[in-house]
Structures are given as structure tokens and as C-alpha cells.
Design an enzyme around this catalytic site. Structure first.
Site: not given
Ligand code: TTP
Ligand code: MG
Length: 357
Positions: A15, A109-110
Site C-alpha cells: 500500500d 495504490d494497493e
Molecule cells: P489510501 O491507501 O487509503 O490512503 P493513502 O495512500 O493516501 O494513505 P496511507 O499512507 O494511509 O495509505 O488511499 C489511496 C488513495 O486513494 C489516496 O491517496 C487517495 C484516494 N482516496 C480517495 O480519493 N478518497 C478516500 O476517501 C480515500 C480513503 C482514498
Molecule cells: Mg495508501
């Protein structure tokens, strides 16, 4: 015992750290050391995400802009660039593919990777995860976190443990201890409402669930009871869903020597057809929309003939071949290909979820 060891899976969940925000910081050095968030700029917009500097102020994903600004007045909210994030996501996917093709993307991103049978790094999933994160950092200038565990559920939770830019290994002998103290709200499928409901019945950790029964849990969470009970012991039998929604299925063969008799072409078509049928069995959830025959002539020119069709029928391919061969003009044939087109039916919820990103 040997059986159990043998069937032990090695799953990596990767992630990216504050993904959209990290891409913006990478591309705009002036934003690297200040709190930033990515989101729309309308009065009712919410944030997509924010960097870790902003998180120190309590700013979070899905928070309305106004609330985020109230928590962190110096927060810079920048517009998202979806096409750039999509490109980076493809670049990350290309890195994963160096290590395994058993990949289940969950969002841009995952992803889950199954490296159970990988011979790389002497089969060490921990080292594979480290190398993937190193590749991402060196080539894309972004950081990722990873969870390494015997199943998807544990790997996903583990990837959050040492964020950002960290990884966490839950080896099989640590599963019990890792899960025992796990707050139930960390289990995917348990949102704030269900978590409150469970709490009201005295369930806060996996240990509480283990001490109960599926029947009791059923009265609280309904159909989810069985899954919840399994998860509380660290059990998750789900395989990776690696199937991509492909548009077509094709098979072709280039002859060792160019041929010109219709009988020979038909014999090749029939053998290709049986291979195509075999492959089609793996896509039995798809709706066929088209059958196509392609032939390439000795001069490398090619022609295709297709017809709308809801099934994979040999006689239809034969008729298409006959039609294609009328275009030969005395040229010999070097390649024959058959393909099936699929209609754009969404196979499951996962696909529609992906489409949201
Ligand atoms: P996430 O992996 O949930 O968050 P992140 O990568 O920004 O942070 P973390 O380090 O905690 O993993 O989500 C990935 C991307 O998806 C995030 O950068 C933006 C998008 N996203 C949205 O557009 N809306 C949302 O509510 C969430 C949770 C994510
Ligand atoms: Mg993330």
C-alpha cells in the site's frame, strides 16, 4: 504437519504511503515539508488524502475542506491529477510483475501479491517485499508499506502497522498473538456502526470474539458472523482474484511452412478451436459477443472476418475462414487466428469499485 506447512501461503499486501499527496510532493518540491492535501476546491469538497505532516494536525481522508482548514490553517489543498496517479499505478504494477504475476489490485495504490511459489530470494516473502519497496523508491521516488502474512486478511492489516515506509511480517507462529489483541474495527467489513454495535455486546477485540460462538455473533452481525469468527483466529481462505476483465480471448498459430489448401487450413482451425474452448472454460462468467477469424498471408498482409455471436461455435469459425480465404488472391497463408469478443459485463463488485478510482 507436512501438509499444513506445504499449503502455507505467502501473501504480500503493498500500500503506497499517502499516495496522491506523495505524488504531488514528489513533483512539487516546495510542498515537501508543509502540510498538503489533495482534493477539490468547491465549498462542499472533501479531501481525497493528505500527507503525514497534515495528519499530525488530525487532518484525514474524506474530511470536508473547511474542517481540515480549521484543524490546520496552513494546509495547502491541491487539485488532484488522476491521469498521473493512474500512470504511476501502472508503473507500480510493472514492478510487481517482476516478482509475480499473481497480483490482485485493490485500488490504484494497493495490491495483494501471492509469492508462495516464488523461488526469488530463496522464497523469502520478507525479502521480496523489501526489494519491491526499494524498486518503487529508487525508480518512482515514492514510498510504499508492506504487510507479509499467510493470508490476505493478515497481510492487509500488517501493511498498516509500520506505515509510512515500513513493513510488518506476521509469520505463521505469530498469527495467534497478532490477532488476539486486534481491535475489531481493524477487520475489513467492520465499519464504525458495526464496531459500535459489537462493543455494546461486549465485543472489542478478537479475543472477545473467540470466546463466543458463531450463533451468538449471528444475532449481532448476521451473515458476517462466520467470517468474523474465522478472522478472530487469523483464518482467511480467500484466494487472490487475479482475473482481469479482458475484452477478448485469442489464439493463433504461424505455420512452419505457408499453406494454400483449404483442407489444411480447416484442420488447423479445428485444432485451434479445441484449444480456444479449453481456455474459454476459465472465463465461463463472461458473455461472448463476437467470433473472429484472422488470417495472415505470405506477403504479411492480414485480413479479419467477424460476426456477432453469443457462443463459441466451430461451424461459425469455419464459415468465417471460408470467407477470409476468398480474399487470398492466390497468396499462401502463414498464420491463422481465432478470437472471441466479450461484452462489457461487470463480473463482480470489485470491478465496479475499481472503476470509482
Ligand atoms: P489510501 O491507501 O487509503 O490512503 P493513502 O495512500 O493516501 O494513505 P496511507 O499512507 O494511509 O495509505 O488511499 C489511496 C488513495 O486513494 C489516496 O491517496 C487517495 C484516494 N482516496 C480517495 O480519493 N478518497 C478516500 O476517501 C480515500 C480513503 C482514498
Ligand atoms: Mg495508501
Amino acid at each position: 504437519m507436512f501438509e499444513a506447512r506445504h499449503s502455507q501461503k505467502k501473501i504480500i499486501h503493498i500500500d503506497m504511503d499517502c499516495f496522491y499527496a506523495a505524488v504531488e510532493m514528489r513533483d512539487n518540491p516546495e510542498w515537501r515539508n508543509v502540510p498538503i492535501a489533495v482534493g477539490g476546491n468547491g465549498p462542499r469538497s472533501v479531501l481525497c488524502t493528505c500527507n503525514y505532516k497534515a495528519r499530525e494536525f488530525g487532518v484525514r481522508s474524506a474530511m470536508p475542506n473547511a474542517r481540515a482548514k480549521a484543524l490546520c490553517p496552513e494546509l495547502i489543498i491541491v487539485n488532484g491529477r488522476m491521469s498521473v496517479y493512474q500512470q504511476v499505478s501502472q508503473d507500480i504494477r510493472a514492478i510487481f510483475l517482476r516478482y509475480t504475476d499473481l497480483i490482485e489490485p485493490l485500488s490504484l495504490d494497493e495490491a495483494y501479491l501471492d509469492v508462495t511459489d516464488s523461488p526469488l530470494f530463496y522464497g523469502s516473502a520478507t525479502l521480496i517485499a523489501e526489494q519491491i519497496r526499494r524498486d518503487i523508491y529508487q525508480e518512482l521516488n515514492l514510498t510504499a508499506s508492506a504487510g507479509i502474512a499467510p493470508n490476505k486478511f493478515l497481510a492487509k492489516i500488517a501493511s498498516d502497522e509500520n506505515k509510512p515506509n515500513g513493513q510488518c511480517v506476521v509469520s505463521p507462529d505469530r498469527v495467534n498473538a497478532f490477532v488476539a489483541d486486534l481491535p475489531l474495527k481493524k477487520i475489513p467489513g467492520i465499519g464504525p456502526k458495526t464496531s459500535e454495535k459489537l462493543k455494546a455486546f461486549g465485543f472489542e477485540s478478537c479475543a472477545d470474539v473467540r470466546a463466543s460462538s458463531v450463533a451468538k455473533l449471528h444475532t449481532i452481525v448476521g451473515k458476517f458472523a462466520n467470517t468474523l469468527y474465522q478472522r478472530s483466529f487469523g483464518i482467511d481462505d480467500r484466494a487472490l482474484e487475479t482475473k482481469r476483465l479482458r475484452k477478448s480471448l485469442a489464439i493463433e498459430t504461424t505455420m512452419s511452412e505457408d499453406i494454400d489448401s483449404y483442407e489444411q487450413c480447416q484442420a488447423i482451425l479445428i485444432s485451434l478451436f479445441s484449444k480456444l474452448k479449453l481456455r474459454l472454460a476459465k472465463h465461463d462468467d463472461r458473455q461472448i459477443s463476437k467470433q473472429t477469424v484472422k488470417i495472415k498471408f505470405a506477403d504479411f498482409q492480414q485480413t479479419t472476418v467477424d460476426i456477432q455471436s453469443k457462443a463459441c461455435l466451430e461451424e461459425v469459425f469455419i464459415a468465417l475462414l471460408q470467407k477470409a480465404m476468398t480474399r487470398a488472391n492466390n497468396r499462401k497463408i502463414r498464420l491463422i487466428g481465432l478470437s472471441l469478443g466479450f461484452s462489457e459485463q461487470q463480473s463482480n463488485d470489485k470491478q465496479s469499485q475499481l472503476a470509482l478510482f
